[in-house]
Design a protein around this motif. Structure first.
Motif, PDB file in Angstrom:
ATOM      1  N   HIS A  52      -5.584   2.752   6.585  1.00 16.40           N
ATOM      2  CA  HIS A  52      -6.529   2.300   5.526  1.00 16.40           C
ATOM      3  C   HIS A  52      -7.206   3.589   4.926  1.00 16.40           C
ATOM      4  CE1 HIS A  52      -5.881  -1.661   6.950  1.00 16.40           C
ATOM      5  NE2 HIS A  52      -6.433  -1.225   8.019  1.00 16.40           N
ATOM      6  N   THR A  75       2.003   1.852  -3.501  1.00 17.62           N
ATOM      7  CA  THR A  75       0.788   2.330  -4.300  1.00 17.62           C
ATOM      8  C   THR A  75       0.431   3.747  -4.143  1.00 17.62           C
ATOM      9  OG1 THR A  75       0.290   0.044  -4.414  1.00 17.62           O
ATOM     10  CG2 THR A  75      -1.331   1.676  -5.152  1.00 17.62           C
ATOM     11  N   SER A 125      -5.168   6.355   1.318  1.00 15.84           N
ATOM     12  CA  SER A 125      -5.386   6.515  -0.285  1.00 15.84           C
ATOM     13  C   SER A 125      -6.588   7.646  -0.168  1.00 15.84           C
ATOM     14  CB  SER A 125      -5.605   5.083  -0.799  1.00 15.84           C
ATOM     15  OG  SER A 125      -5.961   5.204  -2.211  1.00 15.84           O
ATOM     16  N   PRO A 154       0.943  -1.144   0.107  1.00 15.76           N
ATOM     17  CA  PRO A 154      -0.157  -0.159   0.179  1.00 15.76           C
ATOM     18  C   PRO A 154       0.953   1.380   0.043  1.00 15.76           C
ATOM     19  CG  PRO A 154      -0.816  -1.691   1.563  1.00 15.76           C
ATOM     20  CD  PRO A 154       0.633  -2.138   1.142  1.00 15.76           C
ATOM     21  N   ASP A 155       2.051   1.336   0.796  1.00 13.29           N
ATOM     22  CA  ASP A 155       2.901   2.581   0.906  1.00 13.29           C
ATOM     23  C   ASP A 155       3.256   3.118  -0.505  1.00 13.29           C
ATOM     24  OD1 ASP A 155       4.391   4.348   2.827  1.00 13.29           O
ATOM     25  OD2 ASP A 155       5.933   3.563   1.524  1.00 13.29           O
TER      26      ASP A 155
END
Length: 331
Positions: free
Chosen positions: A251, A205, A254, A202-203
């Motif tokens: 979470h 992305t 983004s 995630p980081d």
């Protein structure tokens, strides 16, 4: 070690000339290397090393010696060699050059094959200096950063060892093979990266979304090119740190990025909007967006480098955490 008296006499006579050549070559190449962030190293061969070299029987006269003075230019990858060669040819008189492609070796053999250039001072330049300077041939090795590191590591371990050990030579060859493989990957880095299988993270992305989003705003003409950061990757890191200062739930990271990009687009596309300042930095513009109600952010917990244009250009006020500069020295 004992050195023949004839060698010592000749060496001592030429030592001042070698010192002058060293100064001249270094004054010519060091600024060139500094400008391009190459490493420049040099040395005058000491008499003990020279004596052992002559004991090999491979040299018939003093004029055959080509590394009484030698220097090394360390470059990132082999593609920079042509740049260095152009500088050498334009600065000195070329005597010989031994490139990587000229060293014959079987495909399964791995040994030193860095570029070696041999030259002397140009006649016109040498004529203005002490006699003999134009006769000395010097060597310039052009090595990549990995080749240089390998040479530093293995030189004393293998080539100046007090024995002849097949295992050490074998290991040194394997290390050279590893260096070649690393350089091949670096030269074809972008192509090789396309073959790497991606794992979700995630980081990364989120940072990619930040960089792509603001690059799009520049390409659309909504943000001026003058705000483009020196390093997009560092810009992405900094924006993530900024968002994390007011959004503790990973979470939601983004979503906050989406809010930030949306706020920027609405602000920049508004008919009455003055747009982003032409001076300053892209990150400072992002700081101003945090105050936008669409972002639901705050600068209260983020350390800001304050300046007068932060208020005048970006409208940022009431900074809670300022970067602390040292007091002016008192004389």
């Amino acid at each position: 070690m004992a050195v023949p008296e004839t060698l010592r006499t000749t060496y001592d006579r030429h030592r001042p000339i070698l010192g002058e050549i060293r100064r001249y070559v270094a004054d010519t190449l060091r600024p060139f290397c500094d400008d391009r962030k190459y490493i420049f190293l040099d040395r005058i061969k000491d008499i003990e090393s020279l004596s052992e070299k002559l004991e090999s029987g491979r040299y018939s006269s003093w004029q055959d010696l080509d590394d009484l003075y030698a220097c090394t230019v360390v470059i990132p990858v082999p593609e920079h060699e042509e740049n260095v060669l152009d500088r050498l040819v334009s600065s000195f008189e070329q005597v010989d050059v031994k490139g990587r492609e000229q060293a014959k070796k079987a495909p399964e053999v791995f040994r030193f094959d860095g570029l070696r250039w041999y030259g002397r001072m140009r006649t016109e330049e040498a004529s203005r200096r002490q006699p003999g300077m134009g006769d000395i041939v010097f060597e310039v090795q052009v090595l990549t950063a990995f080749e240089h590191a390998l040479a530093l590591v293995t030189h004393d371990l293998v080539y100046k060892a007090d024995n002849a050990d097949w295992k050490r030579l074998r290991l040194a060859a394997q290390l050279k093979a590893a260096v070649e493989q690393i350089e091949l990957i670096i030269v074809a880095f972008d192509h090789a990266a396309d073959s790497v299988r991606v794992s979700p993270w995630p980081d990364t992305t989120v940072k990619a979304k930040i960089i792509e989003g603001f690059k799009d705003l520049i390409s659309l003409g909504l943000l001026p090119d003058s705000l483009e950061p020196l390093s997009w990757r560092r810009f992405g890191d900094n924006v993530v740190h900024l968002i994390q200062s007011f959004e503790r739930n990973p979470h939601n990271l983004s979503n906050r990025v989406d809010d930030l990009l949306n706020a920027a687009k609405i602000h920049l596309e508004a008919p009455e909007s003055p747009g982003a300042p032409l001076s300053g930095s892209l990150f400072r513009y992002v700081l101003s967006l945090v105050q936008n109600p669409l972002v639901k952010g705050s600068l209260d917990k983020f350390v800001v480098v304050d300046s007068t244009n932060l208020t005048e250009l970006y409208g940022i006020k009431n900074i809670k955490k300022r970067f602390e500069f040292p007091d002016e020295p008192k004389f």
